[in-house]
Design an enzyme around this catalytic site. Structure first.
Site: not given
Ligand code: SRM
Ligand code: SF4
Length: 549
Positions: A90, A468
């Site tokens: 990322r 998802g």
């Molecule tokens: Fe997210 C965890 C992908 C935006 C809330 N997110 C993850 C992980 C790292 C989990 C994992 O290890 O597999 C995902 C990686 C999957 C992959 O292979 O891509 C993942 N999140 C993403 C992305 C790539 C979704 C997308 O397809 O665009 C976005 C990357 C953004 C970036 O460039 O940094 C992404 N994630 C978000 C958002 C939307 C936003 O930021 O506007 C949210 C909700 C907003 C927020 O964070 O408050 C979000 N992601 C989460 C959470 C829940 C956070 C929490 O406080 O519990 C997790 C789980 C965690 O962090 O433990 C998570």
């Molecule tokens: Fe984020 Fe869940 Fe989608 Fe994985 S499956 S990228 S953790 S919303």
């Protein structure tokens, strides 16, 4: 008890003894961060890569704490469950501004990997993720990014994520304030060391992730309400440029919280200062034990909004010192219509901005190169990413528009124009690569939206957000329609069996008056086959004025 690594250039050296004591009895992640400083990732990646290249070790021999946790500080997320040994990398792309050279580099970076794994995604934080990256390749890619003035450091786990800004910054006729210089300054403060190199330990060990977004005008393309810090452009009563500040917005499995307004207006020149002060308070006082409660909102609630404001102003040196004022009245322009991103829109008399649709934000090595070529030919080498996972080419001469359309039509997976349903699909990564996913998202989003375009016509854009699992990376609660991976049951051969499904949310709003839809309208709709298509078609007719073809 772990011994704490705390050298002068390390993230842990910024933690007080009291915070370290809390971390020592904190979550597993806190213990991992204490036992070996996370800043180690920035040099470890070169050491690991060299050892693998020379045949001295393999990725399997790298400790899981490094492979699965610490390397996240270099932007490397091991996809152990779906593609063992391969990372998603990322990046940080403040305000989503990418040069043609950088875009070309993304495509080249994944060229050596298998074609279905080595892909590039535009994320919901107007950012880039490269896939299929090995340890050996990662070190070379990071060096290449740094040479292009970009980095992957500080992009995952407990640090500040990509700084989101307006994709129309500097080119919107209704703009109050250009967010590009500010997103750049905040990014630099966070990730650059005083000598300008990438990697700054100061805010590298936070209790949890932290999101910052700035909106330059009334469209709020940045979705400020779901960020820990949301800056809304607003002039002061004396006409100075600045922002009203909202705090604590976030989404997670445990809780989805809309941000709350502070009684605080921040002048343009004090934006970085207030970010530093909130981050200092969050780093030093945020929850370190229960990760579900380690987001900023919980700390704000502990203080109460008023006391929290006092605390961050104290950290910033006082209200007068930073030119801070009470929240300023923001007058909503009458009959204001949110601007469109996709399609051709006048920028000035001679030039247009052109929004191109990238289905579910997925780029290939070929489309990266082709987009870089388009940018060189038509938009002064500039490409802008959006949180809806599309791109904008700014500054296109009106006399070039026909040629641009013809060139775009030759590129797979880049659309000059798209249907009102297909063009407005947002999708998280889903089960193809994400280990937390309950369902596949991107492929389903494409299949279902294409079927819906065949079945109905809609009078205006319908934003369909796929995610998802309940972490809601695809921001389901913001969508006109949100689809969230969930268990479902289906009758097969007379028996009810468990199948992948979705919960469906209806009625989220973005822009001037945002609203998060927290409750699904329908639960457990099976994803395979036509059932989900039928249910969505019905919702489109009932709620969005769709007409069946
Ligand atoms: Fe997210 C965890 C992908 C935006 C809330 N997110 C993850 C992980 C790292 C989990 C994992 O290890 O597999 C995902 C990686 C999957 C992959 O292979 O891509 C993942 N999140 C993403 C992305 C790539 C979704 C997308 O397809 O665009 C976005 C990357 C953004 C970036 O460039 O940094 C992404 N994630 C978000 C958002 C939307 C936003 O930021 O506007 C949210 C909700 C907003 C927020 O964070 O408050 C979000 N992601 C989460 C959470 C829940 C956070 C929490 O406080 O519990 C997790 C789980 C965690 O962090 O433990 C998570
Ligand atoms: Fe984020 Fe869940 Fe989608 Fe994985 S499956 S990228 S953790 S919303």
């Amino acid at each position: 008890m772990n011994s704490v690594s705390k050298g002068s250039d390390m993230a842990n050296s910024y933690l007080s003894d009291e915070t370290i004591t809390r971390c020592e009895s904190g979550s597993k992640e806190e213990k991992v961060k204490l036992s070996k400083d996370v800043t180690s990732a920035w040099s470890d990646i070169d050491t690991f890569a060299a050892a693998i290249r020379s045949g001295k070790t393999s990725w399997e021999e790298i400790s899981p704490d490094d492979m699965d946790i610490r390397l996240k500080w270099a932007g490397l997320l091991h996809r152990r469950k779906r593609t063992p040994g391969k990372f998603m990398m990322r990046l940080k792309v403040p305000n989503g501004i990418v040069t043609s050279e950088q875009m070309r580099f993304y495509g080249e970076s994944v060229e050596g990997f298998e074609e279905d794994v080595g892909v590039v995604d535009i994320t919901t934080r107007q950012n880039i993720q490269l896939r299929g990256v090995t340890v050996e390749a990662a070190s070379t890619i990071i060096a290449g990014l740094h040479a292009l003035n970009q980095t992957s450091f500080h992009s995952a786990l407990d640090n500040v994520r990509n700084i989101v800004g307006s994709p129309l910054a500097g080119i919107s006729p209704t703009e109050i304030l250009n967010t590009i210089p500010l997103t750049t300054k905040i990014n630099d403060m966070l990730i650059r060391s005083p000598d300008g190199t990438f990697g700054n330990p100061r805010f590298a060990n936070l209790p949890r992730k932290f999101n910052i977004a700035l909106s330059g005008g009334d469209d709020d393309f940045s979705h400020c309400n779901i960020n820990d810090l949301g800056f809304h452009a607003c002039k002061s009563s004396e006409g100075e440029l600045g922002f009203n500040l909202d705090v604590g917005g976030y989404m997670s499995i445990k809780r989805v919280a809309e941000s709350v307004p502070l009684n605080l207006w921040v002048p343009e020149e004090s934006v970085v200062k207030i970010c530093e002060s909130v981050l200092t308070v969050f780093r030093d006082e945020g929850e370190r034990k229960n990760r579900q409660k380690a987001r900023l909102m919980w700390l704000i609630e502990e203080y109460g909004v008023e006391k929290f404001t006092e605390r961050i102003l104290e950290e910033a040196g006082g209200k007068e010192e930073g030119g801070f004022k009470d929240r300023q009245e923001h007058v909503i322009r009458e009959n204001y219509v949110r601007q469109e991103i996709l399609g051709v829109h006048a920028q000035d008399e001679e030039r247009s901005r052109v929004g191109l649709h990238i289905p579910t934000g997925r780029l290939t090595r070929y489309s990266c190169k082709a987009i870089a070529d388009l940018a060189d030919k038509y938009s002064d080498g500039e490409i802008r990413l959006t949180v809806c996972q599309n791109i904008i080419l700014p500054n296109v001469l009106n006399s070039d528009l026909i040629a641009l359309e013809a060139d775009v039509n030759l590129i797979d997976n880049v659309d000059f124009s798209a249907g009102l349903i297909e063009g407005n699909v947002v999708s998280c990564t889903g089960a193809q690569f994400c280990g937390l996913a309950m369902v596949e998202t991107k492929a389903n989003a494409r299949r279902v939206s294409a079927r819906l375009e065949e079945l109905v016509t809609v009078p205006k854009a319908v934003r369909m957000h796929w995610t998802g699992c309940p972490n809601s990376c695809g921001q389901a609660q913001c969508g006109d329609i949100g689809l969230m991976g969930a268990p479902a049951r289906k009758e097969i051969d007379g028996k009810k069996v468990a199948v992948p499904g979705v919960n469906i949310f209806v009625g989220g709003k973005i822009g001037e008056n945002p609203f998060l839809q927290l409750e699904p309208r329908i639960k457990g709709v099976p994803l395979d086959g036509e059932e989900v298509v039928d249910v969505l078609a019905e919702i489109l007719v009932k709620d969005f004025g769709a007409v069946r073809r």
